[in-house]
Design an enzyme around this catalytic site. Structure first.
Site, PDB file in Angstrom:
ATOM      1  N   ARG A 143      12.639  -2.530   7.749  1.00  0.00           N
ATOM      2  CA  ARG A 143      13.466  -3.314   8.673  1.00  0.00           C
ATOM      3  C   ARG A 143      14.723  -3.797   7.959  1.00  0.00           C
ATOM      4  O   ARG A 143      15.636  -4.302   8.609  1.00  0.00           O
ATOM      5  CB  ARG A 143      12.650  -4.496   9.215  1.00  0.00           C
ATOM      6  CG  ARG A 143      11.471  -4.055  10.070  1.00  0.00           C
ATOM      7  CD  ARG A 143      10.579  -5.226  10.435  1.00  0.00           C
ATOM      8  NE  ARG A 143      10.042  -5.870   9.251  1.00  0.00           N
ATOM      9  CZ  ARG A 143       9.318  -6.988   9.250  1.00  0.00           C
ATOM     10  NH1 ARG A 143       9.052  -7.570  10.406  1.00  0.00           N
ATOM     11  NH2 ARG A 143       8.867  -7.508   8.131  1.00  0.00           N
ATOM     12  N   TYR A 195      13.204   1.744  11.706  1.00  0.00           N
ATOM     13  CA  TYR A 195      12.156   2.748  11.852  1.00  0.00           C
ATOM     14  C   TYR A 195      12.610   3.886  12.781  1.00  0.00           C
ATOM     15  O   TYR A 195      12.262   5.049  12.567  1.00  0.00           O
ATOM     16  CB  TYR A 195      10.868   2.106  12.390  1.00  0.00           C
ATOM     17  CG  TYR A 195      10.276   1.014  11.502  1.00  0.00           C
ATOM     18  CD1 TYR A 195      10.658   0.862  10.167  1.00  0.00           C
ATOM     19  CD2 TYR A 195       9.314   0.137  11.995  1.00  0.00           C
ATOM     20  CE1 TYR A 195      10.112  -0.129   9.367  1.00  0.00           C
ATOM     21  CE2 TYR A 195       8.748  -0.856  11.193  1.00  0.00           C
ATOM     22  CZ  TYR A 195       9.160  -0.990   9.886  1.00  0.00           C
ATOM     23  OH  TYR A 195       8.609  -1.966   9.083  1.00  0.00           O
ATOM     24  N   LYS A 230      -5.463   2.060   7.919  1.00  0.00           N
ATOM     25  CA  LYS A 230      -6.540   1.319   8.551  1.00  0.00           C
ATOM     26  C   LYS A 230      -6.114  -0.143   8.644  1.00  0.00           C
ATOM     27  O   LYS A 230      -5.325  -0.574   7.805  1.00  0.00           O
ATOM     28  CB  LYS A 230      -7.858   1.496   7.817  1.00  0.00           C
ATOM     29  CG  LYS A 230      -7.845   1.377   6.289  1.00  0.00           C
ATOM     30  CD  LYS A 230      -7.280   0.197   5.585  1.00  0.00           C
ATOM     31  CE  LYS A 230      -7.970  -1.103   5.791  1.00  0.00           C
ATOM     32  NZ  LYS A 230      -7.372  -2.193   4.950  1.00  0.00           N
ATOM     33  N   ILE A 257       0.834  -1.204   0.000  1.00  0.00           N
ATOM     34  CA  ILE A 257       0.000   0.000   0.000  1.00  0.00           C
ATOM     35  C   ILE A 257       0.874   1.262   0.000  1.00  0.00           C
ATOM     36  O   ILE A 257       0.515   2.280  -0.608  1.00  0.00           O
ATOM     37  CB  ILE A 257      -1.013   0.018   1.171  1.00  0.00           C
ATOM     38  CG1 ILE A 257      -2.019   1.153   1.007  1.00  0.00           C
ATOM     39  CG2 ILE A 257      -0.337   0.121   2.516  1.00  0.00           C
ATOM     40  CD1 ILE A 257      -2.824   1.086  -0.262  1.00  0.00           C
ATOM     41  N   ALA A 258       2.026   1.183   0.650  1.00  0.00           N
ATOM     42  CA  ALA A 258       2.919   2.352   0.667  1.00  0.00           C
ATOM     43  C   ALA A 258       3.309   2.721  -0.766  1.00  0.00           C
ATOM     44  O   ALA A 258       3.359   3.911  -1.126  1.00  0.00           O
ATOM     45  CB  ALA A 258       4.159   2.057   1.508  1.00  0.00           C
TER      46      ALA A 258
HETATM   47  N1  LIG Z   1      -5.988   2.045   2.273  1.00  0.00           N
HETATM   48  C1  LIG Z   1      -5.923   0.977   1.509  1.00  0.00           C
HETATM   49  O1  LIG Z   1      -6.479   0.916   0.413  1.00  0.00           O
HETATM   50  C2  LIG Z   1      -5.122  -0.183   1.992  1.00  0.00           C
HETATM   51  C3  LIG Z   1      -4.865  -1.261   1.110  1.00  0.00           C
HETATM   52  C4  LIG Z   1      -4.068  -2.294   1.556  1.00  0.00           C
HETATM   53  C5  LIG Z   1      -3.568  -2.278   2.837  1.00  0.00           C
HETATM   54  N2  LIG Z   1      -3.853  -1.242   3.677  1.00  0.00           N
HETATM   55  C6  LIG Z   1      -3.334  -1.224   5.053  1.00  0.00           C
HETATM   56  O2  LIG Z   1      -1.939  -0.968   5.006  1.00  0.00           O
HETATM   57  C7  LIG Z   1      -1.243  -1.752   5.973  1.00  0.00           C
HETATM   58  C8  LIG Z   1      -0.184  -2.562   5.260  1.00  0.00           C
HETATM   59  O3  LIG Z   1      -0.766  -3.396   4.300  1.00  0.00           O
HETATM   60  P1  LIG Z   1       0.064  -3.928   3.005  1.00  0.00           P
HETATM   61  O4  LIG Z   1      -0.907  -4.717   2.222  1.00  0.00           O
HETATM   62  O5  LIG Z   1       0.819  -2.837   2.379  1.00  0.00           O
HETATM   63  O6  LIG Z   1       1.062  -4.934   3.737  1.00  0.00           O
HETATM   64  P2  LIG Z   1       2.489  -5.440   3.215  1.00  0.00           P
HETATM   65  O7  LIG Z   1       2.577  -5.364   1.734  1.00  0.00           O
HETATM   66  O8  LIG Z   1       2.740  -6.738   3.883  1.00  0.00           O
HETATM   67  O9  LIG Z   1       3.490  -4.335   3.771  1.00  0.00           O
HETATM   68  C9  LIG Z   1       3.634  -4.082   5.127  1.00  0.00           C
HETATM   69  C10 LIG Z   1       5.088  -3.738   5.396  1.00  0.00           C
HETATM   70  O10 LIG Z   1       5.195  -3.539   6.806  1.00  0.00           O
HETATM   71  C11 LIG Z   1       6.505  -3.924   7.229  1.00  0.00           C
HETATM   72  N3  LIG Z   1       6.391  -4.724   8.473  1.00  0.00           N
HETATM   73  C12 LIG Z   1       6.696  -4.279   9.719  1.00  0.00           C
HETATM   74  N4  LIG Z   1       6.491  -5.211  10.629  1.00  0.00           N
HETATM   75  C13 LIG Z   1       6.052  -6.304   9.972  1.00  0.00           C
HETATM   76  C14 LIG Z   1       5.693  -7.609  10.379  1.00  0.00           C
HETATM   77  N5  LIG Z   1       5.769  -7.997  11.671  1.00  0.00           N
HETATM   78  N6  LIG Z   1       5.266  -8.471   9.452  1.00  0.00           N
HETATM   79  C15 LIG Z   1       5.196  -8.117   8.158  1.00  0.00           C
HETATM   80  N7  LIG Z   1       5.535  -6.880   7.696  1.00  0.00           N
HETATM   81  C16 LIG Z   1       5.971  -5.985   8.602  1.00  0.00           C
HETATM   82  C17 LIG Z   1       7.148  -4.671   6.087  1.00  0.00           C
HETATM   83  O11 LIG Z   1       8.119  -3.795   5.565  1.00  0.00           O
HETATM   84  P3  LIG Z   1       9.663  -3.832   6.017  1.00  0.00           P
HETATM   85  O12 LIG Z   1       9.934  -5.201   6.581  1.00  0.00           O
HETATM   86  O13 LIG Z   1      10.367  -3.570   4.738  1.00  0.00           O
HETATM   87  O14 LIG Z   1       9.841  -2.772   7.041  1.00  0.00           O
HETATM   88  C18 LIG Z   1       6.066  -4.846   5.048  1.00  0.00           C
HETATM   89  O15 LIG Z   1       6.526  -4.695   3.734  1.00  0.00           O
HETATM   90  C19 LIG Z   1      -2.308  -2.570   6.702  1.00  0.00           C
HETATM   91  O16 LIG Z   1      -2.657  -1.949   7.901  1.00  0.00           O
HETATM   92  C20 LIG Z   1      -3.485  -2.563   5.724  1.00  0.00           C
HETATM   93  O17 LIG Z   1      -4.770  -2.657   6.340  1.00  0.00           O
HETATM   94  C21 LIG Z   1      -4.609  -0.197   3.257  1.00  0.00           C
END
Ligand SMILES: NC(=O)c1ccc[n+]([C@@H]2O[C@H](COP(=O)([O-])OP(=O)(O)OC[C@H]3O[C@@H](n4cnc5c(N)ncnc54)[C@H](OP(=O)(O)O)[C@@H]3O)[C@@H](O)[C@H]2O)c1
Length: 350
Positions: A50, A71, A110, A28-29
């Site tokens: 990380r 972080y 969220k 999402i980032a």
């Molecule tokens: N607004 C929207 O449309 C939308 C859509 C999807 C998701 N989201 C929200 O955004 C957040 C992230 O979702 P995402 O789909 O982007 O997830 P993701 O692709 O898995 O990315 C999350 C990132 O968080 C970091 N991280 C830190 N602690 C972690 C842990 N214990 N386990 C796994 N990853 C960890 C990881 O980056 P590093 O390890 O590189 O630090 C990972 O790449 C959630 O809260 C989700 O509900 C929002």
């Protein structure tokens, strides 16, 4: 000291773009920073992961001049005005508290946290520190949703009596997938149900006078699907459904005494709403499509709100205030507990 609306608790960010730092450089980032790239009000300054390699790769792809392999380092960077927190939900609480402590403004994906108590701690800390914090509930900032709220406020459907919303995807069970993994705050309610619940909260306001919940859990005990029935003190009500088992259409509607507004799929980022008016009679007299598409992929509007609030010295968004986030978290937690699901915040997230 608690900030008062008339005296900003911090120096407003004016005459220059807001400098963003991203924590959690995942899927999402990447999307949200894609939308930031076209906006004059902010620019990506730093990324933290990380892993230093992942941070560098994300920084290169999105044009950030600085990257960090932890972080903490990003939170210590004096050139970061605002942090966009995009780790999984269970990793929001500890990072958010650290960011607030470091004096950073904050946009938190969220679901805001995985517990109501955790959300309350972040909100209390932010209000005490006088920094801006907002949940990234992008639905509230979609132009079509803004039009719907104006129509409702203008009485276009008479008195609103009830509301509904659904969001569901069939996600094959995989305990390592963020959506199913309890260590990342997995489950339908916190990931998908947050949208229907926030929709009910936006229309009905406050917290429910009573809540009924039906649902089921998956093989590892996280919630797989559920429906909540929200009743207000004065008898209005709303139904919200979410699922990781069924591909629900993603529709929403607001029903009033003189018609209804339909939000076609997917309601959490619609490009139009359809107003059906009965004028108090039994059948529809007029149906009108109100088209108001988003800019970019739809995330620019929430970013705009942060830029606008920081320029005005606000600590909360009037459109997505922290009390609304707390109300949503209270309902999500009540629903989770009714299904026997209990989350805790990850203390080791930072
Ligand atoms: N607004 C929207 O449309 C939308 C859509 C999807 C998701 N989201 C929200 O955004 C957040 C992230 O979702 P995402 O789909 O982007 O997830 P993701 O692709 O898995 O990315 C999350 C990132 O968080 C970091 N991280 C830190 N602690 C972690 C842990 N214990 N386990 C796994 N990853 C960890 C990881 O980056 P590093 O390890 O590189 O630090 C990972 O790449 C959630 O809260 C989700 O509900 C929002």
């Amino acid at each position: 000291m608690t900030a008062s609306p008339s005296t900003p608790a911090y120096a407003p960010v004016v005459d220059r773009p807001v400098r963003w730092g991203v924590v959690g450089a995942g899927r999402i980032a990447a999307k949200v920073m894609g939308d930031l790239a076209g906006m004059p009000g902010g620019r990506l300054h730093a990324v933290a992961s990380r892993s230093a390699d992942r941070a560098r790769a994300f920084a290169d792809e999105h044009g950030a001049p600085v990257s960090y392999g932890s972080y903490d380092e990003l939170l210590a960077d004096p050139d970061v005005d605002a942090v966009y927190l995009a780790t999984p939900h269970r990793q929001h609480h500890a990072v958010a508290l650290a960011a607030v402590e470091a004096g950073k403004h904050l946009l938190v994906e969220k679901a805001f946290t995985v517990t109501h108590a955790g959300a309350q701690q972040v909100v209390d800390a932010a209000r005490a520190r006088g920094v801006f914090v907002m949940e990234a509930m992008w639905t509230r900032f979609q132009p079509a949703v803004g039009r719907l709220r104006e129509l409702v406020a203008d009485g276009a459907v008479g008195e609103v009596r009830s509301v509904r919303a659904d969001l569901g995807l069939r996600v094959p069970f995989d305990p390592s997938d963020r959506l199913w993994d309890p260590a990342q705050g997995g489950g339908a309610l916190l990931d998908l149900g947050v949208y229907p619940v926030a929709w009910l909260q936006m229309v009905l306001g406050g917290t429910p006078a009573s809540l009924e919940v039906a649902g089921a859990t998956g093989p590892n005990g996280v919630d797989a699907e559920s429906t909540v029935l929200w009743r207000t003190e004065d008898g209005r009500h709303g139904v919200g459904t979410c699922s990781l088992l069924s591909p629900l259409p993603g529709q929403a509607a607001v029903f009033g005494t003189e018609g209804w507004i339909e939000v076609p799929p997917r309601f959490h980022h619609p490009d139009r709403v359809v107003l059906h008016r009965t004028g108090g009679g039994r059948s529809v007299e007029t149906s009108e499509e109100v088209v108001a598409p988003a800019t970019g992929t739809g995330y620019s509007h929430e970013l705009d709100e942060v830029h606008r609030c920081l320029a005005a010295g606000l600590t909360e968004s009037p459109t997505m205030p922290l009390d609304d986030t707390l109300a949503v978290m209270a309902v999500l937690e009540q629903a989770l507990h009714a299904l026997g699901v209990h989350h805790d915040e990850d203390p080791a997230a930072i």
